[in-house]
Design an enzyme around this catalytic site. Sequence first.
Site, PDB file in Angstrom:
ATOM      1  N   GLU A  29      -2.618  -1.738  -3.195  1.00 39.96           N
ATOM      2  CA  GLU A  29      -3.762  -1.009  -2.634  1.00 39.96           C
ATOM      3  C   GLU A  29      -3.464   0.484  -2.626  1.00 39.96           C
ATOM      4  OE1 GLU A  29      -4.331  -3.971   1.232  1.00 39.96           O
ATOM      5  OE2 GLU A  29      -3.706  -1.892   1.467  1.00 39.96           O
ATOM      6  N   HIS A  82       0.860  -1.184   0.000  1.00 39.17           N
ATOM      7  CA  HIS A  82       0.000   0.000   0.000  1.00 39.17           C
ATOM      8  C   HIS A  82       0.903   1.243   0.000  1.00 39.17           C
ATOM      9  CE1 HIS A  82      -3.873   1.948   1.827  1.00 39.17           C
ATOM     10  NE2 HIS A  82      -3.217   2.806   1.087  1.00 39.17           N
ATOM     11  N   HIS A 136      -8.151  -6.532   7.019  1.00 36.43           N
ATOM     12  CA  HIS A 136      -7.966  -5.574   8.113  1.00 36.43           C
ATOM     13  C   HIS A 136      -8.179  -6.243   9.458  1.00 36.43           C
ATOM     14  CE1 HIS A 136      -6.937  -1.611   9.397  1.00 36.43           C
ATOM     15  NE2 HIS A 136      -6.802  -1.291   8.139  1.00 36.43           N
TER      16      HIS A 136
HETATM   17  N1  PXP Z   1      -6.771  -4.303   3.297  1.00 39.51           N
HETATM   18  C1  PXP Z   1      -6.600  -2.965   3.200  1.00 39.51           C
HETATM   19  C2  PXP Z   1      -7.385  -2.227   2.167  1.00 39.51           C
HETATM   20  C3  PXP Z   1      -5.674  -2.292   4.010  1.00 39.51           C
HETATM   21  O1  PXP Z   1      -5.504  -0.963   3.871  1.00 39.51           O
HETATM   22  C4  PXP Z   1      -4.919  -3.015   4.941  1.00 39.51           C
HETATM   23  C5  PXP Z   1      -3.910  -2.319   5.792  1.00 39.51           C
HETATM   24  O2  PXP Z   1      -2.917  -1.771   4.987  1.00 39.51           O
HETATM   25  C6  PXP Z   1      -5.125  -4.410   5.023  1.00 39.51           C
HETATM   26  C7  PXP Z   1      -6.076  -5.017   4.210  1.00 39.51           C
HETATM   27  C8  PXP Z   1      -4.371  -5.264   5.985  1.00 39.51           C
HETATM   28  O3  PXP Z   1      -4.730  -4.937   7.292  1.00 39.51           O
HETATM   29  P1  PXP Z   1      -3.855  -5.481   8.509  1.00 39.51           P
HETATM   30  O4  PXP Z   1      -2.498  -4.844   8.400  1.00 39.51           O
HETATM   31  O5  PXP Z   1      -4.638  -5.039   9.712  1.00 39.51           O
HETATM   32  O6  PXP Z   1      -3.779  -6.974   8.369  1.00 39.51           O
END
Ligand code: PXP
Length: 238
Positions: free
Chosen positions: A71, A44, A191
């Site tokens: 992302e 990301h 997430h």
């Molecule tokens: N999906 C998205 C769209 C995210 O922004 C993130 C965090 O960068 C994640 C998944 C992954 O989340 P986590 O780091 O809490 O596993």
Amino acid sequence: MTARLSVNINKVATIRNARGGNLPDLIQVAKDCERFGAQGITVHPRPDERHIRYQDVYDLKKIVTTEFNIEGYPSERFMQLVLDIEPTQVTLVPDPPEALTSNAGWDTIRNKGFLTDIIGQLKAKGIRTSIFVDANPEMIVHAKETGTDRVELYTESYAAHYLADREAAIADFVVAAQEAKRQNIGLNAGHDLSLVNLRYFQEQIPNLLEVSIGHALICDALYLGLQETIRQYLQQLQ
Ligand code: PXP
């Protein structure tokens, strides 16, 4: 069906950037995640490059052999990057540049025109698209109209309420997943998914195609090591 595990390596870049050198080596970590069985790598890049740098994305493109998922908020600079790189998948998130992490899904009604245009540009390059949404069936119905291939369910509320009452925590996600199936739209999730809450999520959402997991997985790797951690996450998805 077994959902695929994409490892989000943002946090590895955060540690590297803390000292300005190349330790840990992000490229080596991505290669090792794949060697240990991860089926994808997620990054990301943010405008301030506080973890993943734009150059990292070019370097990763050369070595990722599984699914490469990028992302981000579709700014002009982000779109130039992903149209140039042509990853397997682009996941669109609505977060403003200063956000600590993604903290909400898209309003696919208000942003339908914008998203439709962006999705069109990505699909013209053959890139699979996913839109980050809350577990709200209405948002999925309207996401479908943008032409996106998939949506990614924002699982923070599930993770936050899992320990107190997992049946209540999953309820909205089951409804959203059923709507995605009805709309014939692919389903990802991410997430705050972890070794604690992942198995139940996968069991309750049979049409789940992919999870992207970063924070908890990298934290677990401090104790278990990366190889054992990935093995355990894959086992949760069996
Ligand atoms: N999906 C998205 C769209 C995210 O922004 C993130 C965090 O960068 C994640 C998944 C992954 O989340 P986590 O780091 O809490 O596993």
